[in-house]
Structures are given as structure tokens and as C-alpha cells.
Design an enzyme around this catalytic site. Structure first.
Site, PDB file in Angstrom:
ATOM      1  N   ASP A 167      -9.663   0.667   8.089  1.00 38.62           N
ATOM      2  CA  ASP A 167      -9.581   2.052   7.625  1.00 38.62           C
ATOM      3  C   ASP A 167     -10.431   2.966   8.498  1.00 38.62           C
ATOM      4  O   ASP A 167     -10.000   4.064   8.869  1.00 38.62           O
ATOM      5  CB  ASP A 167     -10.042   2.169   6.162  1.00 38.62           C
ATOM      6  CG  ASP A 167      -9.037   1.550   5.206  1.00 38.62           C
ATOM      7  OD1 ASP A 167      -7.846   1.481   5.548  1.00 38.62           O
ATOM      8  OD2 ASP A 167      -9.465   1.135   4.106  1.00 38.62           O
ATOM      9  N   GLU A 204       0.841  -1.190   0.000  1.00 45.29           N
ATOM     10  CA  GLU A 204       0.000   0.000   0.000  1.00 45.29           C
ATOM     11  C   GLU A 204       0.881   1.247   0.000  1.00 45.29           C
ATOM     12  O   GLU A 204       1.907   1.292   0.661  1.00 45.29           O
ATOM     13  CB  GLU A 204      -0.904   0.033   1.247  1.00 45.29           C
ATOM     14  CG  GLU A 204      -1.964  -1.049   1.256  1.00 45.29           C
ATOM     15  CD  GLU A 204      -3.066  -0.811   2.282  1.00 45.29           C
ATOM     16  OE1 GLU A 204      -3.081   0.267   2.915  1.00 45.29           O
ATOM     17  OE2 GLU A 204      -3.906  -1.710   2.445  1.00 45.29           O
ATOM     18  N   HIS A 213      -5.218   0.147  -2.329  1.00 47.41           N
ATOM     19  CA  HIS A 213      -5.623  -1.221  -1.985  1.00 47.41           C
ATOM     20  C   HIS A 213      -5.125  -2.164  -3.073  1.00 47.41           C
ATOM     21  O   HIS A 213      -5.785  -2.320  -4.098  1.00 47.41           O
ATOM     22  CB  HIS A 213      -7.151  -1.315  -1.871  1.00 47.41           C
ATOM     23  CG  HIS A 213      -7.687  -0.844  -0.559  1.00 47.41           C
ATOM     24  ND1 HIS A 213      -9.034  -0.819  -0.273  1.00 47.41           N
ATOM     25  CD2 HIS A 213      -7.051  -0.403   0.547  1.00 47.41           C
ATOM     26  CE1 HIS A 213      -9.193  -0.367   0.972  1.00 47.41           C
ATOM     27  NE2 HIS A 213      -8.027  -0.103   1.483  1.00 47.41           N
TER      28      HIS A 213
HETATM   29 ZN   LIG Z   1      -7.493   0.663   3.282  1.00 50.54          ZN
END
Ligand SMILES: [Zn+2]
Length: 143
Positions: free
Chosen positions: A96, A23, A85
Site C-alpha cells: 500500500d 478487494e 482488506h
Molecule cells: Zn491494502
């Protein structure tokens, strides 16, 4: 609503491609214009999550303080955050939401499939405290 110019929009999407399969994460700086957050610059951050960088992200608090201070020097405030993602949809996860603490800010998520940025969605952190916070869909206007 989140307003962002094409250069910054492309930059945050490309960041997710560059860090794939991990990420990426970063900060959106700009100003409020009525109800809209207007992004005037994007600050890339390192993902400090070494344990699970393919599905978690964390911005070093010291880096965040520095970005905030430098932004203020240019007349910019933090208006949001972005992350990617890898091989997952551009939808927020329970993690999140749990890790979102900036009320009234945008949380932008880009899905990156097999190294290619696909969808980018934005969510506003609504509510006023941990108990009632929620991420709500918001429109992205690329200008
Ligand atoms: Zn996320």
C-alpha cells in the site's frame, strides 16, 4: 483529518462487502477545509488486478482521469482513495505504501471479515517525495 458524511462512509464500507473476497477500491472526492479533507462524493472503481484481487488493487488510470475530470466539473478534487482488506486488518501494507503516490491525500482501508465490514481506518500520505513518504494515522470524522 478526514471528514465524510455517513452516506458516503457506509457506501465505501458496503462496497468492500460486495466485492468480498476481493478487494474493492475507489476514489474520494471533495475539498480541503484547512487541514481537513472533506469528502463530498465517493466514486467506486473496478479492481483491475486480475492476478491477485484478494490482496491487491489497482485503479485503471483512464478511469481515474475520467473521475478527476467529472469531479472538477462539480468543483470537487481528489482528496483520497479507499480499498478493502478481505480477512486482514485495516492497516496499510508495505505494498500500500509503495503504491501510494498522492501526497496530502487520504488512504482509507476497511477490514472485511467473512464478508462483513469491520474497521475503517484512514492514513494520510505525508512527505514530499518517494524517499520520505509515509502513511500516518489520521482521524475519520463521520458527519
Ligand atoms: Zn491494502
Amino acid at each position: 483529518m478526514l471528514k465524510i458524511n455517513k452516506t458516503e462512509f457506509d457506501s465505501l464500507r458496503r462496497h468492500g462487502e460486495e466485492t468480498y473476497p476481493h478487494e474493492c477500491c475507489g476514489v474520494l472526492l471533495g475539498q480541503m477545509d484547512g487541514d481537513a479533507r472533506v469528502v463530498t462524493s465517493v466514486a467506486r472503481c473496478g479492481n483491475t488486478r486480475k492476478d491477485s484481487p484478494q490482496n491487491r488493487y489497482n485503479i485503471d488510470p483512464a478511469e481515474l482521469v475520467r473521475i478527476q475530470r467529472e469531479g472538477r466539473g462539480r468543483g470537487e478534487d481528489i482528496v483520497g482513495f479507499y480499498h478493502s482488506h478481505p480477512d486482514h486488518p485495516a492497516q496499510w501494507s508495505a505494498t500500500d505504501l509503495a503504491e501510494a503516490h498522492w501526497f496530502g491525500c487520504s488512504y482509507v482501508i476497511t477490514s472485511v471479515e467473512k464478508g462483513k465490514a469491520v474497521l475503517t481506518n484512514s492514513f494520510e500520505l505525508a512527505g514530499s517525495e518517494e524517499k520520505d513518504k509515509r502513511l500516518m494515522d489520521e482521524k475519520i470524522e463521520v458527519v
